[in-house]
Write a protein that holds these residues in place. Structure first.
Motif, short mmCIF file in Angstrom:
data_model
loop_
_atom_site.label_atom_id
_atom_site.label_comp_id
_atom_site.label_asym_id
_atom_site.label_seq_id
_atom_site.Cartn_x
_atom_site.Cartn_y
_atom_site.Cartn_z
N TYR A 19 13.79 -55.32 -2.06
CA TYR A 19 15.13 -54.83 -2.39
C TYR A 19 15.91 -55.91 -3.14
CZ TYR A 19 19.95 -53.31 -1.80
OH TYR A 19 21.25 -52.96 -2.03
N LEU A 20 15.88 -57.13 -2.62
CA LEU A 20 16.60 -58.22 -3.28
C LEU A 20 16.00 -58.54 -4.65
CD1 LEU A 20 17.28 -60.45 -0.19
CD2 LEU A 20 19.02 -59.49 -1.72
N LEU A 21 14.70 -58.44 -4.78
CA LEU A 21 14.06 -58.66 -6.07
C LEU A 21 14.55 -57.62 -7.08
CD1 LEU A 21 12.04 -60.38 -7.66
CD2 LEU A 21 10.24 -58.81 -6.90
N SER A 22 14.75 -56.40 -6.63
CA SER A 22 15.25 -55.36 -7.54
C SER A 22 16.67 -55.65 -7.98
CB SER A 22 15.17 -53.98 -6.87
OG SER A 22 16.20 -53.81 -5.92
N LEU A 23 17.43 -56.36 -7.16
CA LEU A 23 18.80 -56.71 -7.54
C LEU A 23 18.86 -57.99 -8.37
CD1 LEU A 23 20.66 -56.11 -4.14
CD2 LEU A 23 20.67 -54.62 -6.15
N THR A 24 18.06 -58.99 -8.00
CA THR A 24 18.17 -60.31 -8.61
C THR A 24 17.27 -60.51 -9.82
OG1 THR A 24 16.43 -61.29 -7.24
CG2 THR A 24 18.68 -61.34 -6.36
N HIS A 25 16.15 -59.82 -9.86
CA HIS A 25 15.13 -60.00 -10.92
C HIS A 25 14.61 -61.43 -10.95
CE1 HIS A 25 16.39 -56.08 -12.25
NE2 HIS A 25 17.62 -56.51 -12.36
N ASP A 26 14.64 -62.09 -9.82
CA ASP A 26 14.17 -63.49 -9.73
C ASP A 26 13.51 -63.67 -8.37
OD1 ASP A 26 14.05 -66.30 -9.15
OD2 ASP A 26 15.58 -66.65 -10.68
N ALA A 27 12.20 -63.93 -8.38
CA ALA A 27 11.45 -64.03 -7.13
C ALA A 27 11.95 -65.15 -6.23
CB ALA A 27 9.96 -64.23 -7.43
N ASP A 28 12.29 -66.30 -6.81
CA ASP A 28 12.76 -67.42 -6.00
C ASP A 28 14.10 -67.11 -5.33
OD1 ASP A 28 10.52 -68.95 -6.63
OD2 ASP A 28 11.49 -69.82 -8.40
N VAL A 29 15.01 -66.53 -6.09
CA VAL A 29 16.32 -66.17 -5.54
C VAL A 29 16.15 -65.09 -4.47
CG1 VAL A 29 18.57 -65.15 -6.08
CG2 VAL A 29 17.58 -66.84 -7.62
N ALA A 30 15.30 -64.11 -4.74
CA ALA A 30 15.07 -63.04 -3.77
C ALA A 30 14.51 -63.60 -2.47
CB ALA A 30 14.13 -61.99 -4.35
N GLU A 31 13.60 -64.55 -2.58
CA GLU A 31 13.01 -65.17 -1.39
C GLU A 31 14.07 -65.94 -0.59
OE1 GLU A 31 9.55 -68.40 -0.40
OE2 GLU A 31 9.26 -67.05 -2.10
N GLU A 32 14.88 -66.70 -1.31
CA GLU A 32 15.94 -67.47 -0.65
C GLU A 32 16.95 -66.55 0.03
OE1 GLU A 32 19.60 -70.24 -2.13
OE2 GLU A 32 17.67 -70.53 -3.14
N LEU A 33 17.34 -65.48 -0.65
CA LEU A 33 18.31 -64.56 -0.07
C LEU A 33 17.71 -63.74 1.08
CD1 LEU A 33 20.19 -63.29 -3.26
CD2 LEU A 33 20.84 -65.12 -1.69
N THR A 34 16.41 -63.52 1.05
CA THR A 34 15.75 -62.84 2.17
C THR A 34 15.86 -63.70 3.42
OG1 THR A 34 14.21 -61.71 0.70
CG2 THR A 34 13.56 -61.91 3.01
N GLU A 35 15.60 -64.98 3.26
CA GLU A 35 15.72 -65.89 4.41
C GLU A 35 17.17 -65.92 4.92
OE1 GLU A 35 13.18 -67.17 6.01
OE2 GLU A 35 11.89 -66.21 4.52
N GLU A 36 18.12 -65.96 4.00
CA GLU A 36 19.53 -65.96 4.39
C GLU A 36 19.89 -64.65 5.11
OE1 GLU A 36 23.48 -67.19 4.90
OE2 GLU A 36 21.69 -68.34 4.38
N THR A 37 19.32 -63.55 4.67
CA THR A 37 19.58 -62.25 5.29
C THR A 37 19.15 -62.27 6.76
OG1 THR A 37 19.32 -61.06 3.21
CG2 THR A 37 18.99 -59.79 5.24
N PHE A 38 17.94 -62.77 7.01
CA PHE A 38 17.46 -62.79 8.39
C PHE A 38 18.19 -63.83 9.23
CE2 PHE A 38 14.19 -60.20 6.56
CZ PHE A 38 13.93 -59.30 7.57
N TYR A 39 18.62 -64.91 8.62
CA TYR A 39 19.42 -65.91 9.32
C TYR A 39 20.73 -65.27 9.80
CZ TYR A 39 22.35 -70.02 10.05
OH TYR A 39 23.20 -70.95 10.57
N ARG A 40 21.38 -64.54 8.90
CA ARG A 40 22.64 -63.89 9.28
C ARG A 40 22.40 -62.75 10.26
NH1 ARG A 40 26.52 -63.73 3.96
NH2 ARG A 40 26.20 -65.89 3.35
N ALA A 41 21.29 -62.06 10.10
CA ALA A 41 20.99 -60.95 11.01
C ALA A 41 20.82 -61.45 12.44
CB ALA A 41 19.74 -60.21 10.54
N VAL A 42 20.20 -62.62 12.61
CA VAL A 42 20.01 -63.19 13.95
C VAL A 42 21.36 -63.41 14.61
CG1 VAL A 42 19.29 -65.28 15.17
CG2 VAL A 42 17.76 -64.22 13.52
#
Length: 159
Positions: A19-42
């Motif tokens: 989902y984030l890759l579809s928004l960002t079009h950047d694999a590195d940014v999507a990966e970083e934001l995925t980690e941030e997403t789960f950090y905030r979800a916790v």
């Protein structure tokens, strides 16, 4: 509780990343934001009320984080310089034509109204199924199909 969170991560990290890759079009940014997403979800798991699927809730967090990232980027005063290097499989002329067509397509996609634009990005860049797009956006699979079809029609008119 830690085991439950680990299971949530295993089951949904790939969907959130796509989902984030579809928004960002950047694999590195999507990966970083995925980690941030789960950090905030916790830290906000206590606010999850079960009114939607956990994947939808996580994607809502991810979207919010992406909007925050965009806001930060617009506040920055400097821009990085990027040099486009043509693919070795294309001649320089083909690379210029390809880049021009790609730019025209993305400009046209950018002109679409919000639900259509997001559906197109998720379908093309994130490679989500219509069922997944509908679920993430809180709509039906048919709604996602119709919006993608209408977006394609508008893009064909423009291009």
């Amino acid at each position: 509780m830690a085991k439950d969170l680990e299971e949530i991560y295993k089951n949904h990290a790939n969907s959130v990343y796509r989902y984030l890759l579809s928004l960002t079009h950047d694999a590195d940014v999507a990966e970083e934001l995925t980690e941030e997403t789960f950090y905030r979800a916790v830290y906000s798991i206590h606010t999850y009320d079960g009114s939607c699927q956990i994947r939808v809730w996580l994607c809502q967090i991810a979207k919010h984080i992406w909007y925050q990232e965009l806001a930060k980027k617009t506040k920055q005063t400097h821009q990085e310089l990027h040099e486009d290097i043509p693919s070795p499989s294309r001649s320089p002329e083909e690379a210029v034509l390809f880049h021009g067509h790609k730019m025209d397509l993305y400009k046209a996609i950018h002109q679409l109204s919000e639900p259509m634009r997001e559906v197109v990005h998720m379908r093309i860049s994130g490679e989500f199924s219509f069922a997944e797009i509908g679920e993430i956006l809180g709509q039906s699979e048919n709604w996602a199909r119709v919006n993608f079809y209408r977006a394609k029609q508008k893009l064909m008119e423009v291009l």
